[in-house]
Design an enzyme around this catalytic site. Structure first.
Site, PDB file in Angstrom:
ATOM      1  N   GLU A   1      33.948   9.927  19.897  1.00 44.86           N
ATOM      2  CA  GLU A   1      34.955   8.950  20.313  1.00 44.86           C
ATOM      3  C   GLU A   1      36.271   9.612  20.686  1.00 44.86           C
ATOM      4  OE1 GLU A   1      33.953   4.606  18.376  1.00 44.86           O
ATOM      5  OE2 GLU A   1      35.611   5.776  17.555  1.00 44.86           O
TER       6      GLU A   1
ATOM      7  N   HIS B   1      10.892  22.127  13.075  1.00 41.32           N
ATOM      8  CA  HIS B   1       9.493  21.834  13.386  1.00 41.32           C
ATOM      9  C   HIS B   1       9.362  20.759  14.456  1.00 41.32           C
ATOM     10  CE1 HIS B   1       7.775  24.210   9.999  1.00 41.32           C
ATOM     11  NE2 HIS B   1       8.992  24.006   9.521  1.00 41.32           N
TER      12      HIS B   1
ATOM     13  N   LYS C   1      30.564  -4.481  24.489  1.00 46.76           N
ATOM     14  CA  LYS C   1      30.955  -5.706  23.784  1.00 46.76           C
ATOM     15  C   LYS C   1      31.197  -6.849  24.765  1.00 46.76           C
ATOM     16  CE  LYS C   1      33.210  -3.203  19.988  1.00 46.76           C
ATOM     17  NZ  LYS C   1      34.493  -2.962  19.287  1.00 46.76           N
TER      18      LYS C   1
END
EC number: 5.3.1.9
Length: 445
Positions: A284, A305, A419
Site C-alpha cells: 500500500e 517444495h 469498493k
C-alpha cells in the site's frame, strides 16, 4: 539490535552505482524527519514508541484483563492495518497448541473477508462459549468489519441481553464516525485511533496493543523493543550503519536492476503473519503511480517444495529478504536408532533447530548461486520485544524507501476502486447509475 546481513547480496551490486542509492536513502531519511515530505500529516507513528503514555498502557491492560477474565474467546474484528499487526505478533508468540479458558481466552479474527462459511462456523462455535468482541475501525463503515460486527453484536445481544455492551471494546475515531456514534449510543468501552497514524502503521496504537493485551502478550516489552530501535535508527546518519536506510537503498537498487518482486522469506512458520503484515505495509505504501516493488512472501522449507523451483531457475526478477532470528529456542534433539531404517542417524545429536539452520544457509547459497540476491534480517529471537524492533524497523524502512521512490508512502488512493464497483453492484444509495453500467459491462453489452 537488528542487523542487515548482505553476504549473499553484495556480489549483485555495482558499488559505484550503489553509492547514489545510499545517498538518496539518507536524503529520504532526512526528509522523513523534517516533516516536510509527502503525507507528513500521517507521521504520528514516527515518534510514537517514546510518546505512548503510561496511563494509556495501563488502561489497555486493565480493560483487556476484564475481557480475559470473563471470556473463553475474544473475537477481534478488523481488516488490513486494523488487524494484521496484532495477528502477526499473536501468531508469532503464542503457543501453536494451547487450551483456552476464562482468563486465557482463544483469539479469533473476523471482518477481514466476506466469506460466509467462516463467519457461520465461528458464530456456531461461540454459541456455548462466553465471548467478547474488540471491533476496530476508524470510520465504522468499512464493509467487511461492519458486516461482521453487525452479526456478532446481534449474537452478543441474544446471548447476554442488557449486559452485552460490557463485552464490546471499540477502537475507533476520538469524536466522529459511525462506530464512534454506535459506541456512544450503546455504551461500549472505547480506545482512540490517532488521526495522524495510518492503519498499516498503527500496530503501536490501541489498534494493535489492545488485541495483544487481550491475548496476554506483555505489551510493555513489545513497546520497549520499538523504543530501543527507534533510538538507534533516528540517531544513525551513516546509511551503511543504519540498517533501515541500508535496506531501503538495497531495495531501490535492485528495483533499478529490473528486480520488481521482493520475497520476504522465513524458516519459522510462526513468522508467517509478519510477512502478511509486511506485504500490506509495503504494497500500500509503494504501489502507486505505476511504481513499486511487488511484495511477496514464502514460508520455507515448505515452499521450497513448490515455489522453490521458480526461485532457483525462473525469471530473474526477484530478490529475497530472509527473516532470521538468532535464537529459536529449539530443544528437540534427534536420537539414533539401532536399525537406522530411515537413514537419519547421520543427524543424531543435532537439534532440529540446527537442521533448520543448515537448510536456511543451504537455501541462501543455492538461491544466490542461481542469480537471486538474498538479504538477511538478523534479530535476536521471536519475542514481543524483538518483534517490536522488527515491526518498527519495517515501518521506518518503508517510509524511507517510499520517499526514495518518489511516492507518498502514507496514502492508498487505489483501494477505493473495487469498493466503488462493489457498492454499485450492491445497489448502494447513490451508486444506482454506476450499477446499471457495470452490470451491462459484465454481460458484455
Amino acid at each position: 539490535m537488528i542487523r542487515l546481513e548482505t553476504r549473499f547480496a553484495s556480489s549483485f551490486v555495482n558499488s559505484r552505482k550503489f553509492e547514489s542509492f545510499l545517498t538518496e536513502a539518507e536524503s529520504s531519511r532526512r526528509t522523513l524527519h523534517s516533516f516536510q515530505g509527502k503525507g507528513n500529516e500521517y507521521l504520528g507513528w514516527l515518534n510514537l514508541p517514546k510518546e505512548i503514555k503510561e496511563s494509556e498502557i495501563e488502561k489497555i491492560i486493565q480493560v483487556a484483563q476484564r475481557l480475559r477474565d470473563s471470556s473463553e474467546v475474544i473475537v477481534v474484528i478488523g481488516i488490513g492495518g486494523s488487524y494484521l499487526g496484532s495477528r502477526a505478533v499473536l501468531e508469532a508468540t503464542l503457543p501453536f497448541f494451547r487450551r483456552s479458558s476464562k482468563g486465557n481466552p482463544e483469539i479469533f479474527f473476523a471482518g477481514h473477508h466476506l466469506e460466509s462459511r467462516y463467519l457461520s462456523e465461528l458464530m456456531e462455535y461461540l454459541k456455548d462459549r462466553d465471548f467478547s468482541v474488540n471491533v476496530i475501525s476508524k470510520s465504522g463503515t468499512t464493509t467487511e468489519p461492519a458486516i461482521a460486527f453487525r452479526l456478532f453484536w446481534e449474537l452478543l445481544r441474544k446471548k447476554y441481553g442488557a449486559s452485552a455492551a460490557s463485552r464490546v471494546v471499540a477502537t475507533t475515531d476520538f469524536s466522529k464516525g459511525t462506530l464512534k456514534t454506535f459506541a456512544n449510543v450503546e455504551g461500549f468501552e472505547t480506545f482512540t485511533i490517532p488521526d495522524n497514524v495510518g492503519g498499516r502503521y498503527s500496530v503501536l496504537t490501541p489498534v494493535g496493543l489492545f488485541p495483544l493485551a487481550a491475548a496476554g502478550i506483555p505489551i510493555r516489552k513489545f513497546i520497549l523493543g520499538s523504543q530501543n530501535i527507534l533510538k538507534d535508527l533516528h540517531a544513525e546518519t551513516d546509511p551503511v550503519r543504519n540498517p533501515a536506510t541500508y535496506y531501503s537503498a538495497f531495495r531501490n537498487y535492485f528495483l533499478s536492476e529490473g528486480r520488481h518482486i521482493e520475497i520476504l522469506a522465513n524458516f519459522n512458520p510462526s513468522l508467517r503473519y509478519i510477512s502478511e503484515w509486511w506485504k500490506q505495509l509495503f504494497g500500500e505504501s509503494e504501489g502507486k503511480e505505476n511504481k513499486g516493488i511487488f511484495p511477496a512472501s514464502m514460508d520455507f522449507t515448505t515452499d521450497l517444495h513448490s515455489l522453490g523451483q521458480y526461485v532457483q531457475e525462473g525469471k530473474r526478477i526477484l530478490f529475497e529478504t530472509v527473516l532470521s532470528p538468532s535464537d529459536v529456542h529449539s530443544n528437540l534433539i534427534l536420537r539414533p536408532t539401532p536399525d537406522n531404517l530411515d537413514s537419519l542417524n547421520f543427524l543424531s545429536g543435532n537439534t532440529l533447530g540446527h537442521v533448520n539452520e543448515q537448510a536456511r544457509l543451504g537455501t541462501l547459497l543455492a538461491h544466490a548461486d542461481g542469480g537471486v540476491p538474498c538479504l538477511e534480517l538478523i534479530f535476536p529471537d521471536i519475542s514481543p520485544e524483538s518483534l517490536g524492533e522488527v515491526m518498527y524497523f519495517f515501518e521506518y524502512s518503508c517510509a524511507i524507501s517510499g520517499y526514495s521512490l518518489g511516492v507518498n508512502p502514507f496514502d492508498q488512493p487505489g483501494v477505493d476502486a473495487y469498493k466503488k464497483n462493489m457498492f454499485a453492484l450492491l445497489n448502494k444509495v447513490g451508486f444506482e447509475k454506476e450499477g446499471d453500467f457495470l452490470r451491462k459491462r459484465i454481460l458484455g453489452n
